[in-house]
Design a protein around this motif. Structure first.
Motif, PDB file in Angstrom:
ATOM      1  N   ALA A   1       0.481  -1.325   0.087  1.00 44.01           N
ATOM      2  CA  ALA A   1       0.628   0.090  -0.547  1.00 44.01           C
ATOM      3  C   ALA A   1       0.864   1.349   0.248  1.00 44.01           C
ATOM      4  O   ALA A   1       0.391   2.693  -0.556  1.00 44.01           O
ATOM      5  N   ALA A   2       2.327   1.023   0.944  1.00 38.44           N
ATOM      6  CA  ALA A   2       2.525   2.536   0.601  1.00 38.44           C
ATOM      7  C   ALA A   2       3.263   2.123  -0.299  1.00 38.44           C
ATOM      8  O   ALA A   2       3.594   3.528  -1.101  1.00 38.44           O
TER       9      ALA A   2
ATOM     10  N   GLU B   1       2.246   2.321  -3.577  1.00 34.20           N
ATOM     11  CA  GLU B   1       1.148   3.085  -4.177  1.00 34.20           C
ATOM     12  C   GLU B   1       0.536   4.157  -3.554  1.00 34.20           C
ATOM     13  O   GLU B   1       0.282   4.646  -5.341  1.00 34.20           O
ATOM     14  N   ALA B   2       0.497   4.383  -2.304  1.00 36.38           N
ATOM     15  CA  ALA B   2       0.673   5.673  -1.706  1.00 36.38           C
ATOM     16  C   ALA B   2       1.889   6.707  -2.670  1.00 36.38           C
ATOM     17  O   ALA B   2       1.081   8.202  -3.086  1.00 36.38           O
ATOM     18  N   ALA B   3       2.982   6.250  -2.909  1.00 36.07           N
ATOM     19  CA  ALA B   3       4.146   7.007  -3.161  1.00 36.07           C
ATOM     20  C   ALA B   3       4.541   7.652  -4.622  1.00 36.07           C
ATOM     21  O   ALA B   3       4.447   8.026  -5.484  1.00 36.07           O
TER      22      ALA B   3
ATOM     23  N   LYS C   1       0.745   7.210  -6.434  1.00 34.55           N
ATOM     24  CA  LYS C   1      -0.066   7.654  -6.542  1.00 34.55           C
ATOM     25  C   LYS C   1       0.293   9.409  -6.253  1.00 34.55           C
ATOM     26  O   LYS C   1      -0.269  10.917  -6.986  1.00 34.55           O
ATOM     27  N   ALA C   2       1.645  10.027  -5.788  1.00 25.17           N
ATOM     28  CA  ALA C   2       2.034  11.137  -5.194  1.00 25.17           C
ATOM     29  C   ALA C   2       3.023  12.062  -6.273  1.00 25.17           C
ATOM     30  O   ALA C   2       3.011  13.139  -6.423  1.00 25.17           O
TER      31      ALA C   2
ATOM     32  N   ASN D   1      -1.832  -1.810  -8.877  1.00 22.08           N
ATOM     33  CA  ASN D   1      -1.183  -2.122  -8.424  1.00 22.08           C
ATOM     34  C   ASN D   1      -1.153  -3.579  -8.337  1.00 22.08           C
ATOM     35  O   ASN D   1      -1.868  -4.621  -7.832  1.00 22.08           O
TER      36      ASN D   1
END
Lengths: 141, 161
Positions: free
Chosen positions: B67-68, B70-72, B74-75, B84
């Motif tokens: 998840a981390a 994916e978040a990175a 997206k940013a 993902n």
């Protein structure tokens, strides 16, 4: 997990002392610790810790199987019986006939370690045979 | 003629506009890779970017690490969305403990206890039961021997003299 906590000091000491192939497994409420210690002194030290955590080993919740790594270069062993002679037998087992004896504190030749319990040895003068490894201590030259 | 020229100018302007405003996939990919590489436990991740859509694959330590990443991703500027496809590392399953069968175990327990005549040993279903009496130094020697025989359990009922 409770058993791993109970014996944590022991497993921590084993990894700190350089025990190799260290395995800690819990199965049917018994913890099994296996590994190879670099010396007999380290194995004994682990047993001191075991005795401290579980005095006189009465709980029946640990099987501590740490063997001592004997270098391939070791060819001589000392007979470390309490005082008596050590039996040398035809095969690996106390049901095997005695083919010779080695005196207490005598240094004899280690031919091979046929198992963890029984080592093939050759006395100073006599036939080679199997002796119980508990009574043999590697001699480093 | 005039119309064609105006059109041509407009087209050039539009093309330039696209180039300057929209980051290229390769640049996005590099930026996402950099962002993901900065995370712990994301060493095995690979990134592909196509038309601004970033696809993450590789093996992650756990859901949180996945998840981390994916978040990175997206940013990162220019990333429209993230697919993902990361997978979670299978937990290491320890091999079951090897237990010696009763027959060879009985024989080797007899070898181990032979020199302690005050000790009686019984083997049943891999459990070694020790009864009788013994001195403390001999107890340690005997326990060391018996523990090395791969029993299921050692039930030590010995009285220490």
């Amino acid at each position: 997990m409770a058993l791993q906590d109970k014996y944590k000091e022991l497993t921590d000491a084993a990894s700190a002392a350089g025990v190799t192939d260290l395995q800690v497994r819990e199965q049917d409420n018994v913890l099994y610790i296996d590994g190879t210690a670099p010396s007999g002194a380290i194995k004994d030290q682990l047993w001191v810790i075991y005795d401290k955590i579980d005095p006189n080993f009465v709980s029946g919740d640990l099987v501590l199987n740490v063997n001592v790594d004997i270098a391939a270069t070791v060819t001589k062993v000392k007979v470390v019986t309490q005082s008596s002679n050590l039996n040398i037998r035809k095969g690996p087992g106390t049901d095997q006939p005695i083919v010779g004896k080695a005196a207490h504190h005598e240094i004899i030749t280690l031919v091979s370690q046929s198992s963890e319990q029984w080592w093939l040895v050759r006395p100073v003068d006599g036939e080679e045979g199997y002796s119980y490894a508990r009574y043999l201590e590697p001699v480093t030259e | 003629m005039k119309v064609t020229r105006v059109l041509a100018v407009m087209m050039v302007a539009l093309t330039l506009g696209f180039v300057s405003c929209k980051p290229k996939d390769a640049d996005i990919k590099a930026a996402v890779e950099q962002a993901v590489a900065a995370l712990p436990d994301a060493a095995g991740a690979t990134i592909e970017v196509k038309d601004g859509v970033a696809t993450i694959s590789g093996i992650f330590k756990d859901e949180a690490a996945k998840a981390a990443a994916e978040a990175a991703a997206k940013a990162v500027k220019g990333v429209k969305s993230v697919i993902n496809n990361g997978t979670i590392e299978a937990p290491v399953v320890a091999a079951p403990v090897e237990i010696t069968a009763d027959d060879p175990l009985t024989k080797s327990v007899a070898d181990a206890t032979k020199d302690f005549p005050t000790v009686k040993a019984e083997v049943k279903d891999g459990v070694v039961t020790l009864t009788g009496e013994i001195t403390k130094p001999n107890l340690i020697k005997l326990m060391q021997s018996v523990n090395a025989l791969k029993p299921k359990k050692v039930d030590n009922q010995l009285t220490v003299k």
